[in-house]
Structure formats: structure tokens, C-alpha cells
Design a protein around this motif. Structure first.
Motif, PDB file in Angstrom:
ATOM      1  N   THR A   1       0.837  -1.203   0.000  1.00 53.56           N
ATOM      2  CA  THR A   1       0.000   0.000   0.000  1.00 53.56           C
ATOM      3  C   THR A   1       0.864   1.242   0.000  1.00 53.56           C
ATOM      4  OG1 THR A   1      -1.705  -1.212   1.219  1.00 53.56           O
ATOM      5  CG2 THR A   1      -1.866   1.188   1.211  1.00 53.56           C
ATOM      6  N   ALA A   2       1.952   1.219   0.759  1.00 50.51           N
ATOM      7  CA  ALA A   2       2.856   2.375   0.808  1.00 50.51           C
ATOM      8  C   ALA A   2       3.442   2.661  -0.578  1.00 50.51           C
ATOM      9  CB  ALA A   2       3.972   2.123   1.811  1.00 50.51           C
ATOM     10  N   GLY A   3       3.777   1.599  -1.322  1.00 52.28           N
ATOM     11  CA  GLY A   3       4.307   1.803  -2.665  1.00 52.28           C
ATOM     12  C   GLY A   3       3.308   2.484  -3.582  1.00 52.28           C
ATOM     13  N   LEU A   4       2.041   2.094  -3.484  1.00 48.06           N
ATOM     14  CA  LEU A   4       1.005   2.728  -4.306  1.00 48.06           C
ATOM     15  C   LEU A   4       0.775   4.172  -3.876  1.00 48.06           C
ATOM     16  CD1 LEU A   4      -1.662  -0.108  -4.738  1.00 48.06           C
ATOM     17  CD2 LEU A   4      -0.021   0.742  -6.412  1.00 48.06           C
ATOM     18  N   LEU A   5       0.868   4.447  -2.586  1.00 48.17           N
ATOM     19  CA  LEU A   5       0.709   5.821  -2.107  1.00 48.17           C
ATOM     20  C   LEU A   5       1.867   6.697  -2.581  1.00 48.17           C
ATOM     21  CD1 LEU A   5      -0.547   5.119   1.532  1.00 48.17           C
ATOM     22  CD2 LEU A   5      -1.892   6.033  -0.369  1.00 48.17           C
ATOM     23  N   ASP A   6       3.079   6.149  -2.575  1.00 47.55           N
ATOM     24  CA  ASP A   6       4.226   6.896  -3.109  1.00 47.55           C
ATOM     25  C   ASP A   6       4.020   7.215  -4.586  1.00 47.55           C
ATOM     26  OD1 ASP A   6       5.604   6.924  -0.710  1.00 47.55           O
ATOM     27  OD2 ASP A   6       6.880   5.209  -1.216  1.00 47.55           O
ATOM     28  N   PHE A   7       3.539   6.210  -5.324  1.00 45.97           N
ATOM     29  CA  PHE A   7       3.269   6.402  -6.752  1.00 45.97           C
ATOM     30  C   PHE A   7       2.221   7.490  -6.960  1.00 45.97           C
ATOM     31  CE2 PHE A   7       0.766   5.465 -10.545  1.00 45.97           C
ATOM     32  CZ  PHE A   7       1.755   5.348 -11.511  1.00 45.97           C
ATOM     33  N   ALA A   8       1.155   7.442  -6.167  1.00 48.93           N
ATOM     34  CA  ALA A   8       0.083   8.425  -6.301  1.00 48.93           C
ATOM     35  C   ALA A   8       0.567   9.828  -5.948  1.00 48.93           C
ATOM     36  CB  ALA A   8      -1.090   8.035  -5.408  1.00 48.93           C
ATOM     37  N   GLU A   9       1.414   9.923  -4.946  1.00 56.51           N
ATOM     38  CA  GLU A   9       1.939  11.240  -4.569  1.00 56.51           C
ATOM     39  C   GLU A   9       2.803  11.813  -5.684  1.00 56.51           C
ATOM     40  OE1 GLU A   9       3.190  12.928  -0.447  1.00 56.51           O
ATOM     41  OE2 GLU A   9       4.878  11.733  -1.202  1.00 56.51           O
ATOM     42  N   ASN A  10       3.610  10.968  -6.300  1.00 57.28           N
ATOM     43  CA  ASN A  10       4.440  11.411  -7.411  1.00 57.28           C
ATOM     44  C   ASN A  10       3.573  11.839  -8.594  1.00 57.28           C
ATOM     45  OD1 ASN A  10       7.006  11.815  -8.698  1.00 57.28           O
ATOM     46  ND2 ASN A  10       6.723   9.897  -9.798  1.00 57.28           N
ATOM     47  N   ALA A  11       2.519  11.069  -8.874  1.00 54.77           N
ATOM     48  CA  ALA A  11       1.611  11.413  -9.967  1.00 54.77           C
ATOM     49  C   ALA A  11       0.900  12.741  -9.696  1.00 54.77           C
ATOM     50  CB  ALA A  11       0.581  10.300 -10.169  1.00 54.77           C
ATOM     51  N   TYR A  12       0.561  12.979  -8.444  1.00 61.02           N
ATOM     52  CA  TYR A  12      -0.068  14.252  -8.061  1.00 61.02           C
ATOM     53  C   TYR A  12       0.857  15.422  -8.382  1.00 61.02           C
ATOM     54  CZ  TYR A  12      -2.050  17.847  -4.965  1.00 61.02           C
ATOM     55  OH  TYR A  12      -2.574  19.015  -4.449  1.00 61.02           O
ATOM     56  N   GLN A  13       2.121  15.267  -8.037  1.00 63.22           N
ATOM     57  CA  GLN A  13       3.087  16.338  -8.298  1.00 63.22           C
ATOM     58  C   GLN A  13       3.293  16.539  -9.803  1.00 63.22           C
ATOM     59  OE1 GLN A  13       4.095  18.191  -5.866  1.00 63.22           O
ATOM     60  NE2 GLN A  13       3.450  16.916  -4.138  1.00 63.22           N
ATOM     61  N   LEU A  14       3.451  15.438 -10.534  1.00 64.97           N
ATOM     62  CA  LEU A  14       3.711  15.533 -11.972  1.00 64.97           C
ATOM     63  C   LEU A  14       2.538  16.136 -12.736  1.00 64.97           C
ATOM     64  CD1 LEU A  14       5.448  12.077 -12.614  1.00 64.97           C
ATOM     65  CD2 LEU A  14       6.530  14.335 -12.690  1.00 64.97           C
ATOM     66  N   SER A  15       1.322  15.939 -12.233  1.00 66.32           N
ATOM     67  CA  SER A  15       0.123  16.413 -12.933  1.00 66.32           C
ATOM     68  C   SER A  15      -0.348  17.776 -12.434  1.00 66.32           C
ATOM     69  CB  SER A  15      -1.014  15.397 -12.761  1.00 66.32           C
ATOM     70  OG  SER A  15      -1.408  15.330 -11.392  1.00 66.32           O
ATOM     71  N   ASP A  16       0.463  18.430 -11.622  1.00 67.18           N
ATOM     72  CA  ASP A  16       0.069  19.719 -11.047  1.00 67.18           C
ATOM     73  C   ASP A  16      -1.248  19.614 -10.293  1.00 67.18           C
ATOM     74  OD1 ASP A  16       0.359  22.444 -10.448  1.00 67.18           O
ATOM     75  OD2 ASP A  16      -0.753  23.070 -12.244  1.00 67.18           O
ATOM     76  N   GLY A  17      -1.407  18.487  -9.591  1.00 71.78           N
ATOM     77  CA  GLY A  17      -2.572  18.317  -8.731  1.00 71.78           C
ATOM     78  C   GLY A  17      -3.818  17.792  -9.409  1.00 71.78           C
ATOM     79  N   LEU A  18      -3.733  17.420 -10.690  1.00 75.96           N
ATOM     80  CA  LEU A  18      -4.924  16.947 -11.391  1.00 75.96           C
ATOM     81  C   LEU A  18      -5.144  15.448 -11.200  1.00 75.96           C
ATOM     82  CD1 LEU A  18      -4.828  18.951 -14.751  1.00 75.96           C
ATOM     83  CD2 LEU A  18      -6.305  19.318 -12.763  1.00 75.96           C
ATOM     84  N   PHE A  19      -4.072  14.681 -10.996  1.00 73.69           N
ATOM     85  CA  PHE A  19      -4.210  13.266 -10.659  1.00 73.69           C
ATOM     86  C   PHE A  19      -4.183  13.176  -9.145  1.00 73.69           C
ATOM     87  CE2 PHE A  19      -3.055   8.966  -9.732  1.00 73.69           C
ATOM     88  CZ  PHE A  19      -3.563   8.207 -10.768  1.00 73.69           C
ATOM     89  N   ASP A  20      -5.341  12.969  -8.549  1.00 70.16           N
ATOM     90  CA  ASP A  20      -5.467  13.092  -7.102  1.00 70.16           C
ATOM     91  C   ASP A  20      -6.192  11.881  -6.534  1.00 70.16           C
ATOM     92  OD1 ASP A  20      -6.035  13.836  -4.455  1.00 70.16           O
ATOM     93  OD2 ASP A  20      -6.124  15.952  -4.984  1.00 70.16           O
ATOM     94  N   LEU A  21      -5.479  11.095  -5.746  1.00 67.51           N
ATOM     95  CA  LEU A  21      -6.038   9.878  -5.168  1.00 67.51           C
ATOM     96  C   LEU A  21      -7.220  10.163  -4.246  1.00 67.51           C
ATOM     97  CD1 LEU A  21      -4.923   6.931  -5.522  1.00 67.51           C
ATOM     98  CD2 LEU A  21      -4.022   7.135  -3.212  1.00 67.51           C
ATOM     99  N   SER A  22      -7.314  11.408  -3.775  1.00 70.97           N
ATOM    100  CA  SER A  22      -8.391  11.749  -2.849  1.00 70.97           C
ATOM    101  C   SER A  22      -9.650  12.265  -3.545  1.00 70.97           C
ATOM    102  CB  SER A  22      -7.903  12.803  -1.845  1.00 70.97           C
ATOM    103  OG  SER A  22      -7.698  14.058  -2.469  1.00 70.97           O
ATOM    104  N   SER A  23      -9.665  12.243  -4.878  1.00 67.51           N
ATOM    105  CA  SER A  23     -10.808  12.799  -5.606  1.00 67.51           C
ATOM    106  C   SER A  23     -11.958  11.810  -5.760  1.00 67.51           C
ATOM    107  CB  SER A  23     -10.379  13.285  -6.992  1.00 67.51           C
ATOM    108  OG  SER A  23      -9.934  12.206  -7.787  1.00 67.51           O
ATOM    109  N   GLY A  24     -11.797  10.592  -5.240  1.00 71.18           N
ATOM    110  CA  GLY A  24     -12.838   9.581  -5.394  1.00 71.18           C
ATOM    111  C   GLY A  24     -14.158   9.947  -4.739  1.00 71.18           C
ATOM    112  N   VAL A  25     -14.142  10.893  -3.787  1.00 71.37           N
ATOM    113  CA  VAL A  25     -15.396  11.286  -3.132  1.00 71.37           C
ATOM    114  C   VAL A  25     -16.370  11.902  -4.131  1.00 71.37           C
ATOM    115  CG1 VAL A  25     -14.357  11.614  -0.862  1.00 71.37           C
ATOM    116  CG2 VAL A  25     -14.425  13.526  -2.469  1.00 71.37           C
ATOM    117  N   LEU A  26     -15.867  12.337  -5.277  1.00 76.82           N
ATOM    118  CA  LEU A  26     -16.754  12.932  -6.285  1.00 76.82           C
ATOM    119  C   LEU A  26     -17.752  11.921  -6.841  1.00 76.82           C
ATOM    120  CD1 LEU A  26     -14.167  15.182  -8.162  1.00 76.82           C
ATOM    121  CD2 LEU A  26     -16.105  15.970  -6.796  1.00 76.82           C
ATOM    122  N   ARG A  27     -17.469  10.619  -6.648  1.00 78.00           N
ATOM    123  CA  ARG A  27     -18.420   9.598  -7.116  1.00 78.00           C
ATOM    124  C   ARG A  27     -19.747   9.699  -6.386  1.00 78.00           C
ATOM    125  NH1 ARG A  27     -15.228   6.900  -3.456  1.00 78.00           N
ATOM    126  NH2 ARG A  27     -16.349   5.690  -1.863  1.00 78.00           N
TER     127      ARG A  27
END
Length: 297
Positions: free
Chosen positions: A84-110
Motif C-alpha cells: 500500500t505504501a508503494g502505491l501511495l508513493d506512486f500516487a503522490e508522485n503522480a499528483y506532483q507531476l500532474s500539477d494536482g490533477l491526478f489526485d487519489l483523494s478525488s474519489g469522493v466525487l463519485r
């Protein structure tokens, strides 16, 4: 929570064997370039078990896994395992690379958006209100501890299938040198070309129907992001399912579909998603990436 029915079907075809099953709400299959029936049964069971394991562990629909524990932590720190930590690291990196558009916490929009082809468009006010509970910058992530603010959630749906494909491929390579193609709901990886052909032929759904485009895949991952099956329409305006976590609203003027080839399925999926998040700038974004890609507008 009761487990879904888990069955694997094995079929012989002209190129070898196919193992078919369902996982992550998708049809899944393993194509193996081998005539060995016992081998496809062994490998099919390994691949299916890994897909089901990842689904069980990271599904947001269960109440007995790490995601449920995190999403119901009410502001308290949760200690997570290495995977799980590895996936969270990946998601954090993706968040930075996408200028905040790839956001693991955006699932609440469902909770607000149901992309079922209907005309049920929520209000801007409702979307804006939900954005108060979105934003990776509000999350405290310090291995192995993750702390979400009360009301926030994480959702691995944006990377789960691609991760499962890559994990299944890793397990396959430990067991066989036979060429294989793993397909989890359209997210793919080829381990090597089949014996009697220079590549695998992979069909990509054409937007609006018609014959599928055929892509020649020797090895590596292939992933598609698009709104072919998930959208809303109101007053002749199409609202795609790719949402901007900063506004809670769909990203308009994006391509209908983006398919990317990359060394791994996770990489292919991330770049395809980034392209959709770029909206009208998707073409220029993809032109800057060193990957093969196909765009449908």
C-alpha cells in the motif's frame, strides 16, 4: 461481505490457450502461447488469484480492507503495509507531476457524479462543496503513516487494474518463458511476441462504434482512457467522466479516447490519464512524451 463468484474458464484456440474470468468489474483473460493444458491451468489460476487479491485489498466497495480502514479513520493516522505504501508513493508522485490533477483523494466525487448516460447533472455548488474534502496536499503521508482529514477518502480505482496487470505479469515471468498477453478490462501487457507471429494483435474500441482499430503489440503495456462508456448528456452537451479534482467538474474538450503504449501497464495508464486531464491540450502533451499513442476526438 460475501465474496463474488470466482470461476475461471479455459479455452483452446489457434494460438494456444486462454484463461478467462472476471475481476474488478471487468472481463479478464490470459492468452498463453503454449499447447500445454496443465501450464495454462496453473498460470491462469495464478493470474486470477492475483487479480482477485488486489481487488479484495484495494476495492473501495468493501468494509474489510485497508482502504476502508483509511477512509473511516476520522483524522487518525493509519499504518499501512509495504505494498500500500508503494502505491501511495506512486500516487503522490503522480499528483506532483500532474500539477494536482491526478489526485487519489478525488474519489469522493463519485458521491455526486453517476456517469450512466443520463442527463442528471449536479450543480456547481454541490461540486464545489465536495472539493473541500479533496486535495492530496491536505493529506499527511509519512511512511508508514497516512493521515486523512475527517471527511476525506482515497480511491485506488485510477491505478488498480494497471497495477494488477503488471503484478500478474511479474508472477508469470517467474513461472514460464512462454509468450503471454494479459488483458484486464482493456488494460494490457504482453511479455513477449508469440512464437509464430512478430506481435500480438490488439483491438482498441472505436469511439462511436464501427470496427476496432488493431494495434501491433510486441511487448510492454497498453492502456486506454476515455469516455466511450461513461458520460452524461444534457442539452446536447456531453460531460465526460474524467473530473478535475480542483473544481469537481468534468474536464471538457478532452479527446474521446487516448491509448498509450509504454514499458509497463501502470506507465501506459498514467500517461493516458494525464492526456485526458490535459483536456484540449492533450495532443500537445502526448507529442512531448516519448511513447506511442493513439488519439480519438
Amino acid at each position: 461481505m460475501s465474496a463474488p463468484t470466482r470461476e475461471i474458464e479455459f479455452k483452446k484456440n489457434s494460438n494456444g490457450w486462454v484463461a478467462q474470468f472476471r475481476a474488478m468489474a471487468s472481463p479478464c483473460e490470459l492468452l498463453l502461447d503454449s499447447d500445454d493444458e496443465s501450464l495454462i491451468q496453473e498460470l491462469g489460476n495464478i493470474v486470477a488469484a492475483e487479480a482477485w487479491r488486489i481487488e479484495t485489498k484495494f476495492s473501495r466497495y468493501r468494509d474489510d480492507n485497508i482502504v476502508y480502514q483509511i477512509n473511516n479513520s476520522q483524522g487518525k493516522a493509519v499504518s499501512v503495509d509495504e505494498e500500500t505504501a508503494g502505491l501511495l508513493d506512486f500516487a503522490e508522485n503522480a499528483y506532483q507531476l500532474s500539477d494536482g490533477l491526478f489526485d487519489l483523494s478525488s474519489g469522493v466525487l463519485r458521491k455526486l457524479w453517476r456517469f450512466d448516460g443520463s442527463a442528471n447533472i449536479p450543480t456547481y455548488e454541490a461540486a464545489t462543496a465536495l472539493c473541500d474534502n479533496i486535495g492530496w496536499h491536505k493529506v499527511r503521508w509519512q511512511r508508514p503513516l497516512l493521515t486523512l482529514q475527517a471527511g476525506m477518502e482515497i480511491d485506488f480505482g485510477g491505478i488498480g487494474k494497471e497495477y494488477a496487470v503488471d503484478r500478474a505479469a511479474t508472477l508469470l515471468k517467474q513461472k514460464t518463458d512462454c509468450a503471454a498477453l494479459i488483458n484486464f478490462g482493456g488494460d494490457l501487457l504482453a511479455t513477449s511476441p508469440p512464437r509464430n507471429a512478430p506481435h500480438w494483435l490488439v483491438g482498441v474500441e472505436q469511439v462511436g462504434g464501427g470496427q476496432s482499430a488493431m494495434i501491433q503489440l510486441k511487448r510492454g503495456g497498453l492502456a486506454t482512457s476515455g469516455d466511450a462508456n461513461r458520460y452524461l448528456i444534457k442539452d446536447n452537451i456531453r460531460y465526460p467522466h474524467v473530473l478535475n479534482p480542483k473544481t469537481g467538474w468534468p474536464i471538457m474538450n478532452a479527446p474521446r479516447s487516448v491509448t498509450v503504449a509504454a514499458p509497463s501497464c501502470v506507465e501506459a495508464g498514467l500517461i493516458a490519464t494525464f492526456a485526458m486531464l490535459a483536456g484540449a491540450d492533450a495532443d500537445s502533451f502526448l507529442a512531448e512524451q516519448d511513447v506511442l499513442h493513439w488519439i480519438q476526438h
